[in-house]
Write a protein that holds these residues in place. Structure first.
Motif, PDB file in Angstrom:
ATOM      1  N   LEU A 185       1.007  -1.175   0.083  1.00 47.64           N
ATOM      2  CA  LEU A 185      -0.017  -0.071   0.125  1.00 47.64           C
ATOM      3  C   LEU A 185       0.815   1.136  -0.011  1.00 47.64           C
ATOM      4  CD1 LEU A 185      -2.874  -1.327   2.404  1.00 47.64           C
ATOM      5  CD2 LEU A 185      -2.946  -1.116  -0.083  1.00 47.64           C
ATOM      6  N   LYS A 189       1.380   4.514  -3.141  1.00 46.47           N
ATOM      7  CA  LYS A 189       1.406   5.987  -3.082  1.00 46.47           C
ATOM      8  C   LYS A 189       3.034   6.469  -3.654  1.00 46.47           C
ATOM      9  CE  LYS A 189      -1.380   8.200  -0.750  1.00 46.47           C
ATOM     10  NZ  LYS A 189      -1.966   9.290   0.093  1.00 46.47           N
ATOM     11  N   LEU A 195      -4.407   5.866  -4.555  1.00 42.20           N
ATOM     12  CA  LEU A 195      -4.406   4.668  -3.560  1.00 42.20           C
ATOM     13  C   LEU A 195      -5.764   4.477  -2.874  1.00 42.20           C
ATOM     14  CD1 LEU A 195      -3.085   2.468  -1.546  1.00 42.20           C
ATOM     15  CD2 LEU A 195      -2.664   4.482  -0.061  1.00 42.20           C
ATOM     16  N   THR A 197      -7.874   1.674  -0.436  1.00 40.88           N
ATOM     17  CA  THR A 197      -7.847   0.508   0.409  1.00 40.88           C
ATOM     18  C   THR A 197      -9.021   0.406   1.207  1.00 40.88           C
ATOM     19  OG1 THR A 197      -6.371  -0.546   1.874  1.00 40.88           O
ATOM     20  CG2 THR A 197      -6.430   1.761   2.464  1.00 40.88           C
ATOM     21  N   VAL A 218      -6.894   3.381   7.721  1.00 43.56           N
ATOM     22  CA  VAL A 218      -7.181   4.163   6.309  1.00 43.56           C
ATOM     23  C   VAL A 218      -6.570   5.607   6.637  1.00 43.56           C
ATOM     24  CG1 VAL A 218      -9.203   4.863   4.995  1.00 43.56           C
ATOM     25  CG2 VAL A 218      -8.943   2.540   6.101  1.00 43.56           C
ATOM     26  N   ALA A 223      -5.664   7.240   2.438  1.00 41.63           N
ATOM     27  CA  ALA A 223      -6.168   6.422   1.345  1.00 41.63           C
ATOM     28  C   ALA A 223      -6.999   7.688   0.380  1.00 41.63           C
ATOM     29  CB  ALA A 223      -7.079   5.575   1.634  1.00 41.63           C
ATOM     30  N   ILE A 226     -11.792   4.881  -0.318  1.00 39.38           N
ATOM     31  CA  ILE A 226     -11.908   3.859   0.544  1.00 39.38           C
ATOM     32  C   ILE A 226     -13.054   2.733   0.137  1.00 39.38           C
ATOM     33  CG2 ILE A 226     -12.528   3.784   3.038  1.00 39.38           C
ATOM     34  CD1 ILE A 226     -11.687   7.010   3.036  1.00 39.38           C
TER      35      ILE A 226
END
Ligand code: 5AD
Ligand code: FES
Length: 349
Positions: A185, A189, A195, A197, A218, A223, A226
């Motif tokens: 993750l 970025k 990104l 997640t 998060v 993020a 989401i």
């Protein structure tokens, strides 16, 4: 702790302590209504009334992993497996574009048949043919592969961490590591992907404390997108007898994350719509601003069974497109124009 004070702090600082998040997750009645109303207002202020559509193309149902909750797990020998050819994937992307989708999400199990070169070729071909943003949702690969996909033209990456409770993560993801997941993750970025997640709500053994920690993670990962959905037990998995996740907790988590990352893109997920016939509408009314209809051919849709009872499984893509638009309009919202990049996303300098 008064709900009103917590909500005021969330709006002013975009930050909350774990205890404050837990109070919001446990809110009921008028307190819950106030949480949802506040999130809806913040959504309107920061990302407006547009609801962006993402055309989901589930291109392979093979998976090398064995996640306890997922119908595509490799030990499920009753799962129906398919792989789409490169040209077929490009054709579906073209059709999605013609239906008005400006983002396609290429999703699959973790299927190494699609090597670095094959994936790059698919990404390039789609980009040559249609002006869409490409989101990948294909699981864990090497840094080198992620970089190659980005260079080939991929814009965004979705990968949920599923649960921030490392003990539960180990238990439900044999042979996988939470640390590796988080590393991926962070790579997204660094590589300049938008990104995405998120996590599952209601995995057996998961507590409110865990969910509050999921929300914090998060936020920490910062993020741009989401994804939060309720767990739905699949009969051909070890979790077949477990209880399904709570729609209510899913909606509250969406609302809280809208307050913590006000300009993120947050989908009202298909799993939410599967457990509650009005689930997607409810999600859109408490913070969500994205819907991800499946645009694949019917023959594949039926075979990509992460969980049972998935909505729209017998509808062809044109029908879903119309249906989604009428849902959006019925809520006083409008279908987003353009690619709908996350307003939270900041391109690397
Ligand atoms: N119920 C709900 N969501 C599931 N997913 C996988 N299996 C299930 C299930 N049984 C979700 C995971 C994964 C996403 C693609 O689908 O969170 O990240
Ligand atoms: Fe592979 Fe679920 S088993 S994503």
């Amino acid at each position: 702790m008064k709900i009103k004070n917590i909500l005021e702090k969330a709006c002013a600082k975009n930050n909350l302590t774990k205890d404050e998040i837990k109070v919001l997750l446990e809110a009921e009645d008028e307190d819950k209504d106030l949480l949802f109303k506040t999130a809806d207002r913040v959504r309107k202020e920061h990302v407006g009334d547009e609801v962006f559509l993402r055309g989901l193309i589930e291109f392979s149902s093979y998976c090398k992993n064995d996640c306890f909750y997922c119908g595509l797990r490799r030990s499920n020998n009753q799962a129906q497996r398919y792989r789409m050819q490169e040209d077929e994937i490009v054709e579906v992307a073209k059709r999605a574009y013609q239906m008005g989708y400006h983002t396609v999400v290429l999703q699959s199990g973790e299927d190494m048949f699609y090597t670095k070169d094959r994936m790059c070729s698919i990404i390039k071909k789609i980009k040559e043919n249609v002006d869409v943003a490409i989101t990948l949702s294909i699981g864990e690969r090497s840094y080198d592969e992620y970089k190659a996909f980005k260079d080939a033209g991929a814009d965004r990456f979705l990968m949920r961490f599923e649960t921030s409770n490392e003990k539960l993560y180990r238990q439900y993801h044999p042979g996988m590591s939470f640390e590796k997941r988080i590393e991926c993750l962070k790579w997204f970025k660094n590589l300049g992907y938008e990104l995405g997640t998120g996590f599952l709500i209601g995995l057996p053994g998961q507590t409110i404390d865990d969910l509050a920690q999921d929300i914090i993670l998060v936020k920490e990962l910062d993020a741009d997108m989401i994804g939060i959905g309720p767990f739905i037990p699949h009969p051909q998995t070890p979790l077949k007898d477990a209880k399904e996740g709570s729609v209510d907790l899913t909606l509250k988590s969406i609302a809280i994350l809208r307050l913590l990352i006000p300009d993120a893109n947050i989908p009202a997920t298909t799993a939410l719509g599967t457990l509650d016939p009005l689930g997607r509408q409810k999600g859109l009314m408490c913070g969500a601003n994205i819907v991800m209809p499946n645009v694949n051919n019917l023959k594949y849709k039926l075979k990509y069974e992460l969980y049972p009872g998935k909505i729209c499984i017998n509808e062809d893509a044109t029908k879903c497109r119309g249906c989604i638009e009428s849902i959006i309009v019925s809520l006083g919202r409008k279908v987003g124009q353009g690619k709908g990049q996350s307003r939270h996303y900041k391109r690397a300098a």
